[in-house]
Write a protein that holds these residues in place. Structure first.
Motif, PDB file in Angstrom:
ATOM      1  N   LEU A  67       0.826  -1.207   0.000  1.00 34.03           N
ATOM      2  CA  LEU A  67       0.000   0.000   0.000  1.00 34.03           C
ATOM      3  C   LEU A  67       0.862   1.260   0.000  1.00 34.03           C
ATOM      4  O   LEU A  67       0.620   2.190  -0.786  1.00 34.03           O
ATOM      5  N   GLU A  68       1.882   1.304   0.845  1.00 33.94           N
ATOM      6  CA  GLU A  68       2.763   2.468   0.895  1.00 33.94           C
ATOM      7  C   GLU A  68       3.516   2.643  -0.424  1.00 33.94           C
ATOM      8  O   GLU A  68       3.681   3.765  -0.910  1.00 33.94           O
ATOM      9  N   ARG A  76       1.182   4.213  -2.847  1.00 34.02           N
ATOM     10  CA  ARG A  76       0.971   5.631  -2.520  1.00 34.02           C
ATOM     11  C   ARG A  76       2.159   6.496  -2.922  1.00 34.02           C
ATOM     12  O   ARG A  76       2.002   7.676  -3.226  1.00 34.02           O
ATOM     13  N   LEU A  89      -4.131   1.256  -6.462  1.00 35.63           N
ATOM     14  CA  LEU A  89      -5.000   1.758  -5.405  1.00 35.63           C
ATOM     15  C   LEU A  89      -6.375   2.036  -5.985  1.00 35.63           C
ATOM     16  O   LEU A  89      -6.490   2.582  -7.083  1.00 35.63           O
ATOM     17  N   GLY A 143      -8.161   5.096  -1.848  1.00 36.11           N
ATOM     18  CA  GLY A 143      -6.785   5.199  -1.364  1.00 36.11           C
ATOM     19  C   GLY A 143      -6.433   4.204  -0.272  1.00 36.11           C
ATOM     20  O   GLY A 143      -5.324   4.226   0.252  1.00 36.11           O
ATOM     21  N   GLN A 144      -7.349   3.309   0.068  1.00 35.63           N
ATOM     22  CA  GLN A 144      -7.140   2.349   1.148  1.00 35.63           C
ATOM     23  C   GLN A 144      -7.164   0.900   0.684  1.00 35.63           C
ATOM     24  O   GLN A 144      -6.597   0.041   1.335  1.00 35.63           O
TER      25      GLN A 144
END
Length: 185
Positions: free
Chosen positions: A44-45, A48, A138, A142-143
């Motif tokens: 996820l990071e 992002r 994503l 965004g989660q």
């Protein structure tokens, strides 16, 4: 899995505008799925940050006629590691970028400067077209994540769950990852 040090390097690269793409097995087809549990918290990071993440599955590879002719009845799993730098340098071998691989296992890696070979390998796996792989992206919230691949006709296929994995495998990996230290994954 990148770990804290690898994530720091990824942040620096992205801050400089470097295009970073990660190409790995999906958890459902990995020869060592527990390693995917170590990579999952960073995914996820990485997304992002703008890192592009691609995951291989047997089913996607075999949808591509050219790849299917090479793979035959094999599962299409990647154990060998391939890294590409600036479409000029190939890093290949069994070496993982983690402490277990560097300090415990007997692993090796080879650096080859060959833009032609890099181009052939990138074309073989169809990384840029997503026919042989899923790109992890994503969702607008965004989660959460989605896996996007293209069928041989170029039509997008979207998945909301990790491809070729079951809820039982995902649960098992989450539970086991709580017991195994990250540096041993």
């Amino acid at each position: 899995m990148p770990g804290r040090v690898g994530m720091a390097h990824l942040r620096q690269l992205r801050a400089r505008g470097v295009d970073v793409r990660i190409f790995t097995n999906a958890a459902g087809v990995s020869d060592e799925p527990l390693v995917g549990a170590g990579y999952e918290p960073y995914r996820l990071e990485m997304l992002r940050l703008g890192v592009r993440v691609f995951e291989v599955t047997s089913g996607r590879l075999k949808r591509d006629a050219g790849l299917r002719s090479v793979l035959g009845s094999s599962t299409g799993r990647l154990h060998a590691k391939l890294g590409f730098v600036d479409r000029k340098i190939l890093l290949a071998g069994s070496l993982n970028l983690d402490g277990r691989s560097a300090l415990i296992n007997t692993e090796l890696g080879l650096l080859v400067r060959s833009p032609g070979l890099v181009a052939q390998l990138l074309d073989f796996y169809r990384v840029d077209t997503n026919v042989g792989v899923y790109e992890v992206r994503l969702k607008p919230d965004g989660q959460s994540l989605e896996w996007i691949g293209l069928d041989p006709e170029g039509e997008p296929e979207r998945l909301d769950e990790e491809p070729e994995s079951t809820w039982l495998l995902r649960l098992k990996l989450r539970l086991i990852s709580l017991l195994v230290p990250e540096e041993q994954l």
